[in-house]
Write a protein that holds these residues in place. Sequence first.
Motif, mmCIF file in Angstrom:
data_model
loop_
_atom_site.group_PDB
_atom_site.id
_atom_site.type_symbol
_atom_site.label_atom_id
_atom_site.label_comp_id
_atom_site.label_asym_id
_atom_site.label_seq_id
_atom_site.Cartn_x
_atom_site.Cartn_y
_atom_site.Cartn_z
ATOM 1 N N LEU A 82 0.852 -1.172 0.000
ATOM 2 C CA LEU A 82 0.000 0.000 0.000
ATOM 3 C C LEU A 82 0.896 1.232 0.000
ATOM 4 N N THR A 83 0.780 2.050 -1.036
ATOM 5 C CA THR A 83 1.626 3.238 -1.106
ATOM 6 C C THR A 83 1.110 4.289 -0.129
ATOM 7 N N PHE A 84 1.981 5.202 0.217
ATOM 8 C CA PHE A 84 1.616 6.264 1.145
ATOM 9 C C PHE A 84 0.490 7.116 0.566
ATOM 10 N N GLU A 85 0.546 7.379 -0.735
ATOM 11 C CA GLU A 85 -0.483 8.195 -1.377
ATOM 12 C C GLU A 85 -1.845 7.513 -1.336
ATOM 13 N N LYS A 86 -1.866 6.212 -1.623
ATOM 14 C CA LYS A 86 -3.125 5.474 -1.601
ATOM 15 C C LYS A 86 -3.688 5.411 -0.181
ATOM 16 N N PHE A 87 -2.815 5.177 0.788
ATOM 17 C CA PHE A 87 -3.274 5.113 2.169
ATOM 18 C C PHE A 87 -3.804 6.468 2.628
ATOM 19 N N THR A 88 -3.131 7.540 2.260
ATOM 20 C CA THR A 88 -3.570 8.886 2.630
ATOM 21 C C THR A 88 -4.936 9.177 2.035
ATOM 22 N N GLN A 89 -5.141 8.807 0.774
ATOM 23 C CA GLN A 89 -6.434 9.013 0.121
ATOM 24 C C GLN A 89 -7.518 8.193 0.809
ATOM 25 N N TRP A 90 -7.214 6.924 1.104
ATOM 26 C CA TRP A 90 -8.185 6.073 1.793
ATOM 27 C C TRP A 90 -8.523 6.651 3.162
ATOM 28 N N HIS A 91 -7.509 7.092 3.893
ATOM 29 C CA HIS A 91 -7.711 7.639 5.232
ATOM 30 C C HIS A 91 -8.613 8.887 5.170
ATOM 31 N N GLU A 92 -8.386 9.749 4.196
ATOM 32 C CA GLU A 92 -9.202 10.952 4.037
ATOM 33 C C GLU A 92 -10.646 10.577 3.669
ATOM 34 N N ASP A 93 -10.816 9.629 2.750
ATOM 35 C CA ASP A 93 -12.155 9.172 2.370
ATOM 36 C C ASP A 93 -12.877 8.551 3.576
ATOM 37 N N ASN A 94 -12.156 7.759 4.335
ATOM 38 C CA ASN A 94 -12.727 7.113 5.518
ATOM 39 C C ASN A 94 -13.172 8.166 6.535
ATOM 40 N N ARG A 95 -12.361 9.202 6.722
ATOM 41 C CA ARG A 95 -12.706 10.272 7.657
ATOM 42 C C ARG A 95 -13.990 10.969 7.228
ATOM 43 N N LYS A 96 -14.128 11.242 5.924
ATOM 44 C CA LYS A 96 -15.325 11.910 5.409
ATOM 45 C C LYS A 96 -16.570 11.048 5.616
ATOM 46 N N VAL A 97 -16.462 9.778 5.258
ATOM 47 C CA VAL A 97 -17.614 8.883 5.383
ATOM 48 C C VAL A 97 -17.978 8.689 6.855
ATOM 49 N N SER A 98 -16.991 8.543 7.713
ATOM 50 C CA SER A 98 -17.253 8.412 9.149
ATOM 51 C C SER A 98 -17.982 9.644 9.672
ATOM 52 N N SER A 99 -17.563 10.813 9.230
ATOM 53 C CA SER A 99 -18.229 12.051 9.651
ATOM 54 C C SER A 99 -19.683 12.081 9.216
ATOM 55 N N ILE A 100 -19.941 11.640 7.995
ATOM 56 C CA ILE A 100 -21.313 11.618 7.483
ATOM 57 C C ILE A 100 -22.156 10.640 8.301
ATOM 58 N N VAL A 101 -21.631 9.453 8.542
ATOM 59 C CA VAL A 101 -22.371 8.444 9.302
ATOM 60 C C VAL A 101 -22.646 8.948 10.712
ATOM 61 N N LEU A 102 -21.629 9.502 11.368
ATOM 62 C CA LEU A 102 -21.807 9.997 12.733
ATOM 63 C C LEU A 102 -22.786 11.167 12.794
ATOM 64 N N SER A 103 -22.751 12.033 11.804
ATOM 65 C CA SER A 103 -23.645 13.196 11.826
ATOM 66 C C SER A 103 -25.107 12.802 11.623
ATOM 67 N N SER A 104 -25.344 11.604 11.077
ATOM 68 C CA SER A 104 -26.717 11.158 10.882
ATOM 69 C C SER A 104 -27.313 10.529 12.140
ATOM 70 N N MET A 105 -26.508 10.416 13.200
ATOM 71 C CA MET A 105 -26.959 9.791 14.454
ATOM 72 C C MET A 105 -27.342 10.857 15.471
ATOM 73 N N SER A 106 -28.136 10.448 16.442
ATOM 74 C CA SER A 106 -28.445 11.354 17.549
ATOM 75 C C SER A 106 -27.172 11.542 18.386
ATOM 76 N N ASN A 107 -27.129 12.600 19.178
ATOM 77 C CA ASN A 107 -25.934 12.904 19.973
ATOM 78 C C ASN A 107 -25.553 11.766 20.906
ATOM 79 N N GLU A 108 -26.547 11.120 21.525
ATOM 80 C CA GLU A 108 -26.262 10.032 22.457
ATOM 81 C C GLU A 108 -25.606 8.850 21.754
ATOM 82 N N ILE A 109 -26.139 8.494 20.603
ATOM 83 C CA ILE A 109 -25.581 7.364 19.854
ATOM 84 C C ILE A 109 -24.230 7.746 19.261
ATOM 85 N N GLN A 110 -24.106 8.979 18.809
ATOM 86 C CA GLN A 110 -22.844 9.477 18.247
ATOM 87 C C GLN A 110 -21.693 9.263 19.217
ATOM 88 N N LYS A 111 -21.920 9.574 20.490
ATOM 89 C CA LYS A 111 -20.870 9.440 21.513
ATOM 90 C C LYS A 111 -20.387 8.005 21.635
#
Length: 153
Positions: A15-44
């Motif tokens: 896994l190249t550093f560039e590919k991992f960095t891109q995956w990590h950034e994509d994962n962060r974005k998707v995680s943020s979207i998933v977490l933002s769709s939850m109530s505050n209690e579940i988010q925690k």
Amino acid sequence: MKKTLPEGFLPGERLTFEKFTQWHEDNRKVSSIVLSSMSNEIQKQYERYEDVWSIMHRMRELYAVQDRHIRYAVTKAFFGARMIEGSFVREHGVMMLSLVEKLKDLQADLEKEEMYVDVILQSLPPSYDQFIINYNTNGLEKSLHELINMLVQ
């Protein structure tokens, strides 16, 4: 927490550093979207998870049992449904179609549509015996909606 590789990568694959960095950034974005769709209690509860796969895996573990209970209840209602003599076949048909759709949504498919037709025919009162004999004798292959329309007519 179980470490996961970016989608499309195999264990042991370089896994190249560039590919991992891109995956990590994509994962962060998707995680943020998933977490933002939850109530505050579940988010925690899920903020501590490192990747979206872990969040989704844990949610599947928690809520799959509920799906089984729902599927059981819908299956029981479908196989146990009986039309009361003298009631309206249209309402019974709509209820049966609704149960079929719920079973399909819950991925409790009964293999072939003929199984659904058989259960619907078995749910009818004795006054429909002649219809059932004609339907089976003539080898009619109708969709569920066509069957309900035939019953209404």
